[in-house]
Structure formats: structure tokens, C-alpha cells
Design an enzyme around this catalytic site. Structure first.
Site, short mmCIF file in Angstrom:
data_model
loop_
_atom_site.label_atom_id
_atom_site.label_comp_id
_atom_site.label_asym_id
_atom_site.label_seq_id
_atom_site.Cartn_x
_atom_site.Cartn_y
_atom_site.Cartn_z
N LYS A 1 -42.67 38.02 -7.48
CA LYS A 1 -43.74 38.61 -8.30
C LYS A 1 -44.99 37.75 -8.38
O LYS A 1 -46.10 38.26 -8.62
CB LYS A 1 -43.21 38.87 -9.72
CG LYS A 1 -42.30 40.08 -9.85
CD LYS A 1 -43.09 41.37 -9.84
CE LYS A 1 -42.25 42.56 -10.26
NZ LYS A 1 -43.03 43.81 -10.33
N SER B 1 -34.93 39.32 -4.03
CA SER B 1 -36.22 39.33 -4.72
C SER B 1 -36.39 38.29 -5.82
O SER B 1 -37.51 37.91 -6.14
CB SER B 1 -36.47 40.72 -5.32
OG SER B 1 -35.39 41.10 -6.16
#
Length: 319
Positions: A44, A296
Site C-alpha cells: 500500500k 500483499s
């Protein structure tokens, strides 16, 4: 892509390692793109950094505000600190303490509001209207999407033999970015999005049921992709370019978390485990031989390991 230049000085070029253990379990060549080793513990930071780096001084003057289930919060907090801009983050009440504390550690003010991301998002938008702060959307923003695209761009450089990329999806920023990066240069590569069956708004939209909107179905250990209403821009990109969207069960996700910890000695969070579990449990097309998984993030609350053990089952081996 311009985003690669903008984020390169702020992010790690994470490893994309082949896993012999995965190869044996799946009968495929599996490559793990380890964004759990990224700064802030998640991909992110790439999208947040790309967006914040493009803001004018006027846009930064009244501070930054965001809503997040955790990882976007840390990315925006880090990016704000890099530009010396105050940051306020709205997070759901049930957000893992590790993510809350890490966000505060990067200097942001955290407000815990609502039972899920969508409720925190509404509160953040109301605050933004009151204060005039600049809102940094976690996924439905082209600059954010382009920042996330740098994950796939690195993968293609590191492992050009990949024929399939598996991506966890919530609001769709990482999946949309992956599609833009991959389909513009290697359209032959399959891109498959994965969601929890307990929070599958994007999959439902792709499959065409209920006009794309469904009631919240239940709790998921993959809180990072627990998004009830996916982004409009991300949905457009995904619908036009994705090869398939699939769901995995909570048991499969929990098993993948334990499998990665026990066999790979790597701690991953539920969102990352959704993509991992899709491969471990043989949900890939038979034609896929060289499979890349975007791992992720790794911001997992270790107090939930006992819950994972209760939910999990043995990962099936290749026949």
C-alpha cells in the site's frame, strides 16, 4: 511508467522467490512476490507515496485524511511524514492493534470509527468536508492505482517466465494496477483476482449478480480486503481486463496463513493469504504453469493464530 520513478526512492524492490515447497504442493512453478517485506509491511505504500508525491503545497496545507482497514493507513502516514504533512486516519473499531499502533508510529492521528471499512470511510469523508483536508482514497484513484502497478512491473522484470499472476482484491486498487501493468505489455499473461467468500463484492460484480451490490455476508480474517462497495474506477478496469475472479473460504485463508508460517517461515496477513490459498488449493487453470502470487502484506495480529488453527485444515498436496 512514471510511477516507478516516483516511488522507487521510498520503497523496497521486494524479492520474487521461487518456492520448492509450493511447487511440490501444487505441481506448478510458483513465485512469491513478497510485499509483506515492503516498508510498512504492505504494498500500500506504493500507491500512497505515488499519490502524495504529486500533491501541491496547497493540497497539503490542511493536512491529509484517509480511511483504511490498516495498510493504506500506514502508507499514507509514511507518505505524509515524508512530506512533513499532518495525517488523520479513520479505521474500523476492529482493526488489528498492530496496524493501529504502526500507523500512530508513523505520526498519524488515528480515529477508530465504525464496524468495517465502509463505515470508517463515511466518517472520514464527513471529517474531510468539515476540515478541508485532502482525501487520499485507498483504491479508487488513478495515481494510487498506478503506484500499485509497480508491484507487477517488478514481477515481470524479475520473473519474465510467469504466465499467471494471482492478486488479492478488496476495493480493487492492486488488481486494477496489476492489470494496467500486465495487459499493456504482456497481454498473454493471465491475471486472476481473489476474494474471501465472506466479502466478495468485486467477484459478485464481475459475475453479474445483483447488479454488483450485495449485503455484507460475514466476518473474514482477511480484513484488509473486506470492502463492501468496490471502487468505480477499479471496477471498470477490472471488468475490461481481468481473466477471472474467484473466491476462497475462510478455512482456506486460515490454512494458508499457517502454511506460510510453518513451511516458508513467513508471516502473512489474511488478504495475502487469500491469493496464496487460491494456488495452494488448486483453483488455478490447468494451463497455468508458472504462477506468480502477490503476497500483499504481512501485518497480521499474531493473537489470531489460535483462531487460524481452529479454522484451518490440511492443505491438499498435488496428485
Amino acid at each position: 511508467m512514471e510511477a516507478s520513478v516516483k516511488v522507487s526512492e521510498f520503497v523496497h524492490r521486494t524479492p520474487c522467490k521461487m518456492s520448492t515447497t509450493f511447487n511440490e504442493c501444487t505441481g506448478k512453478n510458483v513465485f512469491l512476490k513478497l510485499e509483506n517485506l515492503q516498508k510498512t509491511g504492505s504494498f500500500k505504500i506504493r500507491g500512497a507515496m505515488n499519490k502524495v508525491s504529486q500533491l501541491s503545497e496547497a493540497e497539503c496545507e490542511k493536512g491529509l485524511i484517509a480511511a483504511s482497514a490498516g495498510n493504506h493507513a500506514q502508507g499514507v502516514a509514511y507518505a505524509g511524514k515524508a512530506r512533513n504533512v499532518p495525517v488523520t486516519i479513520f479505521m474500523p473499531i476492529g482493526t488489528p492493534e498492530t496496524k493501529v499502533n504502526a500507523t500512530k508510529g508513523y505520526g498519524a492521528t488515528v480515529k477508530l470509527v465504525g464496524q468495517n471499512f465502509d463505515e470508517a470511510y463515511v466518517a472520514a469523508r464527513e471529517e474531510q468536508l468539515r476540515t478541508g483536508a485532502t482525501f487520499i482514497h485507498p483504491f479508487d484513484d488513478l495515481a494510487v492505482i498506478e503506484g500499485q502497478a509497480t508491484v507487477a512491473m517488478e514481477m515481470l522484470q524479475q520473473r519474465p517466465e510467469i504466465d499467471t499472476i494471482v492478486v488479492p482484491a478488496g476495493g480493487g486498487g492492486l488488481l486494477a494496477g496489476t492489470l494496467l501493468a500486465v495487459k499493456s505489455t504482456r497481454p498473454d499473461i493471465r491475471v486472476i483476482g481473489v476474494q474471501s467468500a465472506n466479502s466478495s463484492a468485486m467477484v459478485t460484480a464481475y459475475k453479474g449478480k445483483n447488479g454488483g451490490l450485495i449485503p455484507f455476508q460475514g466476518k473474514t480474517i482477511a480484513e484488509g480486503i473486506n470492502v463492501k462497495v468496490p471502487g468505480k474506477l477499479t471496477t471498470q478496469i477490472i471488468h475490461s481486463l481481468v481473466d477471472d475472479m474467484i473466491t476462497v473460504s475462510e478455512g482456506e485463508i486460515a490454512s494458508a496463513i499457517l502454511f506460510m508460517l510453518e513451511r516458508e517461515k513467513i508471516l502473512i496477513e489474511g488478504a495475502a493469504a487469500a491469493a496464496v490459498s487460491a494456488v495452494l488449493n488448486h483453483h488455478m487453470p490447468s494451463a497455468s504453469r508458472n504462477v506468480g502470487i502477490i503476497v500483499s502484506g504481512g501485518n497480521f495480529d499474531i493473537s489470531k493464530l489460535a483462531e487460524c488453527q481452529q479454522m484451518s485444515f490440511q492443505v491438499p498436496l498435488a496428485k
